[in-house]
Write an enzyme that holds these catalytic residues in place. Structure first.
Site, PDB file in Angstrom:
ATOM      1  N   GLU A  98      10.891  -3.492   4.916  1.00 48.48           N
ATOM      2  CA  GLU A  98       9.168  -2.541   4.974  1.00 48.48           C
ATOM      3  C   GLU A  98       9.137  -1.262   5.746  1.00 48.48           C
ATOM      4  O   GLU A  98      10.267  -0.758   5.850  1.00 48.48           O
ATOM      5  CB  GLU A  98       8.790  -3.629   6.398  1.00 48.48           C
ATOM      6  CG  GLU A  98       7.535  -5.431   5.264  1.00 48.48           C
ATOM      7  CD  GLU A  98       6.294  -4.410   4.343  1.00 48.48           C
ATOM      8  OE1 GLU A  98       6.500  -3.276   3.713  1.00 48.48           O
ATOM      9  OE2 GLU A  98       4.811  -4.640   4.305  1.00 48.48           O
ATOM     10  N   ASP A  99       8.242  -0.500   5.406  1.00 47.33           N
ATOM     11  CA  ASP A  99       8.427   0.993   6.147  1.00 47.33           C
ATOM     12  C   ASP A  99       7.304   0.910   6.537  1.00 47.33           C
ATOM     13  O   ASP A  99       8.194   1.685   7.491  1.00 47.33           O
ATOM     14  CB  ASP A  99       7.490   1.812   4.067  1.00 47.33           C
ATOM     15  CG  ASP A  99       5.702   0.792   3.771  1.00 47.33           C
ATOM     16  OD1 ASP A  99       5.978  -0.715   3.933  1.00 47.33           O
ATOM     17  OD2 ASP A  99       5.009   1.692   3.505  1.00 47.33           O
ATOM     18  N   ASP A 102       2.011  -2.584  10.861  1.00 46.29           N
ATOM     19  CA  ASP A 102       1.133  -2.268  11.604  1.00 46.29           C
ATOM     20  C   ASP A 102       0.133  -3.279  12.444  1.00 46.29           C
ATOM     21  O   ASP A 102       0.464  -3.181  12.968  1.00 46.29           O
ATOM     22  CB  ASP A 102       0.153  -1.541  10.271  1.00 46.29           C
ATOM     23  CG  ASP A 102      -0.725  -1.107  11.100  1.00 46.29           C
ATOM     24  OD1 ASP A 102      -1.612  -1.181  11.263  1.00 46.29           O
ATOM     25  OD2 ASP A 102      -1.295   0.225  10.518  1.00 46.29           O
ATOM     26  N   PHE A 151      -2.685   6.964  10.671  1.00 45.14           N
ATOM     27  CA  PHE A 151      -2.232   7.000   9.436  1.00 45.14           C
ATOM     28  C   PHE A 151      -1.383   7.720   8.889  1.00 45.14           C
ATOM     29  O   PHE A 151      -1.416   9.458   9.118  1.00 45.14           O
ATOM     30  CB  PHE A 151      -3.829   6.932   8.685  1.00 45.14           C
ATOM     31  CG  PHE A 151      -3.880   6.472   6.965  1.00 45.14           C
ATOM     32  CD1 PHE A 151      -3.839   4.295   7.329  1.00 45.14           C
ATOM     33  CD2 PHE A 151      -2.943   7.242   6.020  1.00 45.14           C
ATOM     34  CE1 PHE A 151      -3.128   4.137   6.220  1.00 45.14           C
ATOM     35  CE2 PHE A 151      -3.073   5.975   4.941  1.00 45.14           C
ATOM     36  CZ  PHE A 151      -3.127   4.733   4.912  1.00 45.14           C
ATOM     37  N   ARG A 164       3.604   9.692  -2.001  1.00 41.97           N
ATOM     38  CA  ARG A 164       4.179   9.076  -1.202  1.00 41.97           C
ATOM     39  C   ARG A 164       5.563   8.894  -1.755  1.00 41.97           C
ATOM     40  O   ARG A 164       6.448   8.991  -0.740  1.00 41.97           O
ATOM     41  CB  ARG A 164       4.287   6.987  -2.846  1.00 41.97           C
ATOM     42  CG  ARG A 164       3.472   6.306  -2.734  1.00 41.97           C
ATOM     43  CD  ARG A 164       4.003   4.894  -3.216  1.00 41.97           C
ATOM     44  NE  ARG A 164       3.140   4.044  -3.592  1.00 41.97           N
ATOM     45  CZ  ARG A 164       1.995   3.111  -3.279  1.00 41.97           C
ATOM     46  NH1 ARG A 164       3.153   2.999  -0.971  1.00 41.97           N
ATOM     47  NH2 ARG A 164       1.500   2.717  -2.981  1.00 41.97           N
TER      48      ARG A 164
HETATM   49  O1  LIG Z   1       1.467  -4.188   9.172  1.00 48.63           O
HETATM   50  P1  LIG Z   1      -0.438  -4.684   8.904  1.00 48.63           P
HETATM   51  O2  LIG Z   1      -1.244  -3.840   8.847  1.00 48.63           O
HETATM   52  O3  LIG Z   1      -0.331  -5.689   7.257  1.00 48.63           O
HETATM   53  O4  LIG Z   1       0.319  -3.069   7.007  1.00 48.63           O
HETATM   54  C1  LIG Z   1       1.458  -2.486   6.602  1.00 48.63           C
HETATM   55  C2  LIG Z   1       1.656  -3.123   5.291  1.00 48.63           C
HETATM   56  O5  LIG Z   1       0.496  -2.374   4.221  1.00 48.63           O
HETATM   57  C3  LIG Z   1       0.847  -1.051   3.663  1.00 48.63           C
HETATM   58  O6  LIG Z   1       1.336  -1.928   2.644  1.00 48.63           O
HETATM   59  P2  LIG Z   1      -0.291  -1.568   0.988  1.00 48.63           P
HETATM   60  O7  LIG Z   1      -0.971  -3.254   0.989  1.00 48.63           O
HETATM   61  O8  LIG Z   1      -1.105  -1.004   1.915  1.00 48.63           O
HETATM   62  O9  LIG Z   1       0.764  -1.595  -0.582  1.00 48.63           O
HETATM   63  P3  LIG Z   1       1.917  -0.975  -0.617  1.00 48.63           P
HETATM   64  O10 LIG Z   1       2.818  -1.078   0.226  1.00 48.63           O
HETATM   65  O11 LIG Z   1       1.787  -1.314  -2.109  1.00 48.63           O
HETATM   66  O12 LIG Z   1       1.252   1.205  -0.026  1.00 48.63           O
HETATM   67  C4  LIG Z   1       2.929  -1.044   3.753  1.00 48.63           C
HETATM   68  O13 LIG Z   1       3.960  -1.027   2.985  1.00 48.63           O
HETATM   69  C5  LIG Z   1       3.419  -2.485   4.553  1.00 48.63           C
HETATM   70  O14 LIG Z   1       3.407  -3.267   3.825  1.00 48.63           O
HETATM   71  N1  LIG Z   2       0.293   5.098   4.484  1.00 48.97           N
HETATM   72  C1  LIG Z   2      -0.191   4.138   4.825  1.00 48.97           C
HETATM   73  N2  LIG Z   2      -0.543   2.419   4.710  1.00 48.97           N
HETATM   74  C2  LIG Z   2      -0.517   2.220   6.382  1.00 48.97           C
HETATM   75  N3  LIG Z   2      -0.282   0.905   6.369  1.00 48.97           N
HETATM   76  C3  LIG Z   2      -0.513  -0.297   7.772  1.00 48.97           C
HETATM   77  N4  LIG Z   2      -0.485   1.291   8.351  1.00 48.97           N
HETATM   78  C4  LIG Z   2      -0.384   2.234   7.482  1.00 48.97           C
HETATM   79  C5  LIG Z   2      -0.113   4.292   7.896  1.00 48.97           C
HETATM   80  O1  LIG Z   2       0.023   4.256   8.839  1.00 48.97           O
HETATM   81  N5  LIG Z   2       0.029   4.706   6.650  1.00 48.97           N
HETATM   82 MG   LIG Z   3      -0.164   1.318   1.115  1.00 51.09          MG
END
Ligand SMILES: O=P(O)(O)OC[C@H]1O[C@H](OP(=O)(O)OP(=O)(O)O)[C@H](O)[C@@H]1O
Ligand SMILES: Nc1nc2[nH]cnc2c(=O)[nH]1
Ligand SMILES: [Mg+2]
Length: 179
Positions: A98-99, A102, A151, A164
Site C-alpha cells: 500500500e502507499d 490512513d 494530506f 501521482r
Molecule cells: O487507510 P484509509 O483511510 O482507508 O486510506 C488509505 C487508502 O486511500 C487511498 O486510496 P484511494 O481510495 O484514494 O484510491 P487510489 O489508490 O486509487 O488513489 C490510498 O491509496 C489507500 O489505499
Molecule cells: N493522496 C492521498 N490519499 C490518501 N488516502 C488516505 N490518506 C491520503 C493522503 O494523505 N493523501
Molecule cells: Mg486516492
C-alpha cells in the site's frame, strides 16, 4: 505541477534508501516462504514497482483495485472492489503493498476479504503510515515513513487523480484545493 507544492516531506533519495532497506528486510523474512505481493491500485503502483525490484527472492505479483476516497481528500467509508485479483491465494504468503495507511478502513476491509480465500499468511507493507488518523485497530508489518496528519501527494498518491507522477512526497498549497 511543482508550483502547486507547499513543501516536500520525503525526497526521492530518501524514498530510494528506505525502499532498498525494506526490500532487503522482506527478502530475508520471506526467504523460506511463498511470497505473493498484492498491490492495491492505484496509489501503490510506484511503491510496488520500486519495492519488487528491491526484493531479491522469488516473488509473484498481482493487482487489486479498491477505492474509498473517490476524487476527494476524505474517505467515504465505503470500500469498493474495482478490480479483483487474478490468482487464487491458497498456499501463498500474501504481502499487501500500500502507499498509505490512513484511517485503516481500506486495509481492514481488504484483509477480511483476502482472509476468506485461505492464504498461508497476510502481512502489510505500507510506504507511509499516518497513525494519528487511525479509525480501526490495524498496524503495518513493514512501514517506510510515519507522516503527520496532512494530506500528502506524489509517488503514487493523488489529489483528484493528479500529482501521482511526482517523484517525491509532498503537501499541496492550500489554494490548490479550491480549484
Ligand atoms: O487507510 P484509509 O483511510 O482507508 O486510506 C488509505 C487508502 O486511500 C487511498 O486510496 P484511494 O481510495 O484514494 O484510491 P487510489 O489508490 O486509487 O488513489 C490510498 O491509496 C489507500 O489505499
Ligand atoms: N493522496 C492521498 N490519499 C490518501 N488516502 C488516505 N490518506 C491520503 C493522503 O494523505 N493523501
Ligand atoms: Mg486516492
Amino acid at each position: 505541477m511543482r508550483e502547486d507544492i507547499l513543501k516536500v516531506l520525503i525526497t526521492e533519495q530518501e524514498l530510494k534508501n528506505k525502499i532498498a532497506q525494506l526490500g532487503a528486510q522482506i527478502s530475508r523474512d520471506y526467504a523460506d516462504k511463498n511470497l505473493l505481493m498484492v498491490s492495491v491500485l492505484k496509489g501503490s503502483v510506484i511503491f510496488m514497482a520500486d519495492l519488487m525490484r528491491a526484493i531479491t527472492i522469488h516473488a509473484r505479483v498481482d493487482f487489486m483495485a479498491v477505492s474509498s476516497y473517490g476524487s476527494g481528500v476524505k474517505t467515504s467509508g465505503v470500500v469498493k472492489i474495482v478490480k479483483d485479483l487474478d490468482l487464487p491465494l491458497d498456499g501463498y504468503d500474501i504481502l499487501i503493498v500500500e502507499d498509505i495507511l490512513d484511517s485503516g478502513k481500506t486495509l481492514d476491509y481488504l484483509i477480511d476479504i483476502l482472509n476468506q480465500r485461505n492464504p498461508k499468511s497476510i502481512k502489510i507493507a505500507t510506504l507511509l503510515d499516518k497513525p494519528e488518523r487511525r479509525e480501526v485497530n490495524i498496524k503495518p508489518d513493514y512501514s517506510g515513513f510515519v507522516v503527520p496528519d496532512e494530506f500528502v501527494v506524489g509517488y503514487g498518491l493523488d489529489y483528484a487523480e493528479k500529482y501521482r507522477n511526482l517523484p517525491f512526497v509532498g503537501v499541496l498549497k492550500p489554494e490548490v484545493y479550491s480549484h
